[in-house]
Write a protein that holds these residues in place. Structure first.
Motif, PDB file in Angstrom:
ATOM      1  N   VAL A 171      70.958 -17.346 -15.287  1.00  0.00           N
ATOM      2  CA  VAL A 171      71.049 -15.898 -15.413  1.00  0.00           C
ATOM      3  C   VAL A 171      71.241 -15.329 -14.013  1.00  0.00           C
ATOM      4  O   VAL A 171      70.445 -15.602 -13.113  1.00  0.00           O
ATOM      5  CB  VAL A 171      69.778 -15.308 -16.058  1.00  0.00           C
ATOM      6  CG1 VAL A 171      69.922 -13.797 -16.226  1.00  0.00           C
ATOM      7  CG2 VAL A 171      69.503 -15.977 -17.410  1.00  0.00           C
ATOM      8  N   LEU A 172      72.302 -14.558 -13.840  1.00  0.00           N
ATOM      9  CA  LEU A 172      72.661 -13.982 -12.541  1.00  0.00           C
ATOM     10  C   LEU A 172      72.534 -12.465 -12.633  1.00  0.00           C
ATOM     11  O   LEU A 172      73.161 -11.836 -13.492  1.00  0.00           O
ATOM     12  CB  LEU A 172      74.097 -14.368 -12.183  1.00  0.00           C
ATOM     13  CG  LEU A 172      74.738 -13.715 -10.963  1.00  0.00           C
ATOM     14  CD1 LEU A 172      73.966 -14.027  -9.694  1.00  0.00           C
ATOM     15  CD2 LEU A 172      76.189 -14.179 -10.832  1.00  0.00           C
ATOM     16  N   VAL A 173      71.727 -11.869 -11.733  1.00  0.00           N
ATOM     17  CA  VAL A 173      71.440 -10.435 -11.819  1.00  0.00           C
ATOM     18  C   VAL A 173      71.473  -9.779 -10.448  1.00  0.00           C
ATOM     19  O   VAL A 173      71.449 -10.436  -9.410  1.00  0.00           O
ATOM     20  CB  VAL A 173      70.052 -10.177 -12.461  1.00  0.00           C
ATOM     21  CG1 VAL A 173      70.001 -10.675 -13.890  1.00  0.00           C
ATOM     22  CG2 VAL A 173      68.942 -10.793 -11.619  1.00  0.00           C
ATOM     23  N   HIS A 174      71.493  -8.449 -10.479  1.00  0.00           N
ATOM     24  CA  HIS A 174      71.357  -7.633  -9.268  1.00  0.00           C
ATOM     25  C   HIS A 174      69.887  -7.344  -8.980  1.00  0.00           C
ATOM     26  O   HIS A 174      69.459  -7.351  -7.830  1.00  0.00           O
ATOM     27  CB  HIS A 174      72.138  -6.326  -9.465  1.00  0.00           C
ATOM     28  CG  HIS A 174      72.106  -5.421  -8.284  1.00  0.00           C
ATOM     29  ND1 HIS A 174      72.369  -5.843  -7.003  1.00  0.00           N
ATOM     30  CD2 HIS A 174      71.866  -4.078  -8.184  1.00  0.00           C
ATOM     31  CE1 HIS A 174      72.291  -4.820  -6.163  1.00  0.00           C
ATOM     32  NE2 HIS A 174      71.963  -3.749  -6.862  1.00  0.00           N
ATOM     33  N   HIS A 175      69.120  -7.078 -10.012  1.00  0.00           N
ATOM     34  CA  HIS A 175      67.684  -6.798  -9.875  1.00  0.00           C
ATOM     35  C   HIS A 175      66.889  -7.962 -10.430  1.00  0.00           C
ATOM     36  O   HIS A 175      66.787  -8.126 -11.642  1.00  0.00           O
ATOM     37  CB  HIS A 175      67.306  -5.520 -10.639  1.00  0.00           C
ATOM     38  CG  HIS A 175      68.035  -4.304 -10.192  1.00  0.00           C
ATOM     39  ND1 HIS A 175      68.510  -3.340 -11.062  1.00  0.00           N
ATOM     40  CD2 HIS A 175      68.383  -3.876  -8.945  1.00  0.00           C
ATOM     41  CE1 HIS A 175      69.112  -2.377 -10.388  1.00  0.00           C
ATOM     42  NE2 HIS A 175      69.054  -2.689  -9.102  1.00  0.00           N
ATOM     43  N   GLY A 176      66.341  -8.772  -9.534  1.00  0.00           N
ATOM     44  CA  GLY A 176      65.536  -9.904  -9.949  1.00  0.00           C
ATOM     45  C   GLY A 176      64.052  -9.601  -9.855  1.00  0.00           C
ATOM     46  O   GLY A 176      63.604  -8.509 -10.203  1.00  0.00           O
ATOM     47  N   TYR A 177      63.286 -10.550  -9.330  1.00  0.00           N
ATOM     48  CA  TYR A 177      61.822 -10.451  -9.298  1.00  0.00           C
ATOM     49  C   TYR A 177      61.284 -10.493  -7.865  1.00  0.00           C
ATOM     50  O   TYR A 177      62.031 -10.592  -6.909  1.00  0.00           O
ATOM     51  CB  TYR A 177      61.202 -11.615 -10.083  1.00  0.00           C
ATOM     52  CG  TYR A 177      61.611 -11.689 -11.526  1.00  0.00           C
ATOM     53  CD1 TYR A 177      62.065 -10.562 -12.216  1.00  0.00           C
ATOM     54  CD2 TYR A 177      61.554 -12.891 -12.207  1.00  0.00           C
ATOM     55  CE1 TYR A 177      62.429 -10.643 -13.551  1.00  0.00           C
ATOM     56  CE2 TYR A 177      61.921 -12.981 -13.537  1.00  0.00           C
ATOM     57  CZ  TYR A 177      62.364 -11.863 -14.211  1.00  0.00           C
ATOM     58  OH  TYR A 177      62.734 -11.950 -15.518  1.00  0.00           O
ATOM     59  N   PHE A 178      59.948 -10.386  -7.770  1.00  0.00           N
ATOM     60  CA  PHE A 178      59.198 -10.585  -6.529  1.00  0.00           C
ATOM     61  C   PHE A 178      59.516  -9.525  -5.469  1.00  0.00           C
ATOM     62  O   PHE A 178      59.742  -9.816  -4.302  1.00  0.00           O
ATOM     63  CB  PHE A 178      59.448 -11.996  -5.967  1.00  0.00           C
ATOM     64  CG  PHE A 178      59.315 -13.074  -7.000  1.00  0.00           C
ATOM     65  CD1 PHE A 178      58.113 -13.299  -7.658  1.00  0.00           C
ATOM     66  CD2 PHE A 178      60.416 -13.844  -7.358  1.00  0.00           C
ATOM     67  CE1 PHE A 178      57.993 -14.283  -8.631  1.00  0.00           C
ATOM     68  CE2 PHE A 178      60.310 -14.836  -8.331  1.00  0.00           C
ATOM     69  CZ  PHE A 178      59.089 -15.053  -8.967  1.00  0.00           C
ATOM     70  N   TRP A 179      59.502  -8.257  -5.888  1.00  0.00           N
ATOM     71  CA  TRP A 179      59.762  -7.149  -4.983  1.00  0.00           C
ATOM     72  C   TRP A 179      58.543  -6.885  -4.102  1.00  0.00           C
ATOM     73  O   TRP A 179      57.406  -7.096  -4.506  1.00  0.00           O
ATOM     74  CB  TRP A 179      60.107  -5.887  -5.788  1.00  0.00           C
ATOM     75  CG  TRP A 179      61.353  -6.052  -6.595  1.00  0.00           C
ATOM     76  CD1 TRP A 179      61.446  -6.590  -7.844  1.00  0.00           C
ATOM     77  CD2 TRP A 179      62.677  -5.714  -6.202  1.00  0.00           C
ATOM     78  NE1 TRP A 179      62.755  -6.594  -8.264  1.00  0.00           N
ATOM     79  CE2 TRP A 179      63.538  -6.060  -7.275  1.00  0.00           C
ATOM     80  CE3 TRP A 179      63.231  -5.132  -5.060  1.00  0.00           C
ATOM     81  CZ2 TRP A 179      64.904  -5.864  -7.231  1.00  0.00           C
ATOM     82  CZ3 TRP A 179      64.603  -4.934  -5.016  1.00  0.00           C
ATOM     83  CH2 TRP A 179      65.421  -5.298  -6.087  1.00  0.00           C
ATOM     84  N   LYS A 180      58.796  -6.428  -2.905  1.00  0.00           N
ATOM     85  CA  LYS A 180      57.715  -6.093  -1.991  1.00  0.00           C
ATOM     86  C   LYS A 180      56.813  -5.024  -2.613  1.00  0.00           C
ATOM     87  O   LYS A 180      57.296  -4.050  -3.173  1.00  0.00           O
ATOM     88  CB  LYS A 180      58.283  -5.570  -0.664  1.00  0.00           C
ATOM     89  CG  LYS A 180      58.991  -6.628   0.168  1.00  0.00           C
ATOM     90  CD  LYS A 180      59.532  -6.052   1.459  1.00  0.00           C
ATOM     91  CE  LYS A 180      60.264  -7.115   2.262  1.00  0.00           C
ATOM     92  NZ  LYS A 180      60.838  -6.564   3.514  1.00  0.00           N
TER      93      LYS A 180
END
Length: 252
Positions: A61-70
């Motif tokens: 799965v390829l995305v612009h908004h993934g996980y692990f944001w600050k």
């Protein structure tokens, strides 16, 4: 079919991942099966997108908004647990690119939005920055703010919020996809007639009115569908793999 490691390395180099200090890790975020034949792309790695990818038996799965944001909580519980469990249960990798996908000169969100809407690019929104996160240019034919709003609605499939800080015709414009309303001052400094982004904040309205500039909030999701789709199509053509863009509706 392609090895996951080779696909990730190619994307990292193509998008110049190492050149960016971002709000999240770019590149491979969750590791899945080592060989890739089918990828699903989407704007955000939501549960709905992951479920759609699993139904299509995608390996990545390829995305612009993934996980692990600050600033996000670290424990993998609740919604985060369910999302990651879906990836692991289906041996799907998650590959995400944020700022690198915004600014890419061919596949980036800002370039792709300009191509979709027929805007001519003549520079960056941030003067002196070779990797400007936004762009500037002009429309092919001068038009009123109302006509410009209609063109956005026709191209993106949703009506934008238009703050008419001026009644002058729109010729020169600046834009930055997503949540870049805070860049309106940069647009003002360029002397453009209109600034376009995805979202609006309360101060943005006053800034547009007091600076005498047209402002358009055309939707965060709506303005950022095109970079990741273009990247998926590029990968499919280059490596002979299957690709499908899945548009999970989002009014924001």
């Amino acid at each position: 079919m392609i090895e996951r490691t080779a696909l990730v390395q190619y994307c990292d180099e193509l998008l110049e991942k190492q050149a960016f200090q971002d709000y999240c890790p770019n590149g491979l975020q969750v590791e899945g099966t080592p060989r890739i034949q089918r990828i699903v792309t989407g704007v955000t790695a939501s549960q709905a997108l992951l479920d759609a990818a699993a139904e299509r038996q995608a390996q990545l799965v390829l995305v612009h908004h993934g996980y692990f944001w600050k600033g996000e909580p670290l424990p993998i519980t609740g919604m985060r647990y369910r999302r990651i469990k879906t990836l692991l249960d289906n041996e799907m990798s998650l590959l995400a690119y944020h700022l690198p996908l915004d600014v890419h000169a061919e596949l980036g969100n800002n370039v792709q939005l300009a191509r979709l809407l027929g805007w001519e690019i003549d520079g960056g929104l941030e003067l002196g920055n070779p990797r400007s996160v936004g762009l500037a240019g002009r429309v092919r034919q001068a038009c009123s703010g109302e006509a410009f709003a209609r063109s956005l609605e026709q191209g993106l499939g949703r009506a934008p919020l238009h703050i008419a800080g001026s009644d002058r015709p729109i010729r020169r414009i600046a834009w930055c996809t997503g949540g870049a309303q805070g860049y309106i001052e940069k647009a003002v400094a360029l002397g453009v007639d209109a600034y376009i982004t995805g979202e609006v904040s309360e101060p943005t309205v006053h800034a547009a009115r007091e600076h005498g500039i047209h402002f358009f909030a055309a939707g965060h999701h709506a303005t950022e569908r095109y970079g990741v789709k273009a990247l998926g199509e590029h990968l499919a053509e280059r490596f002979g793999i299957e690709h499908e863009f899945v548009d999970i509706d989002n009014p924001a």
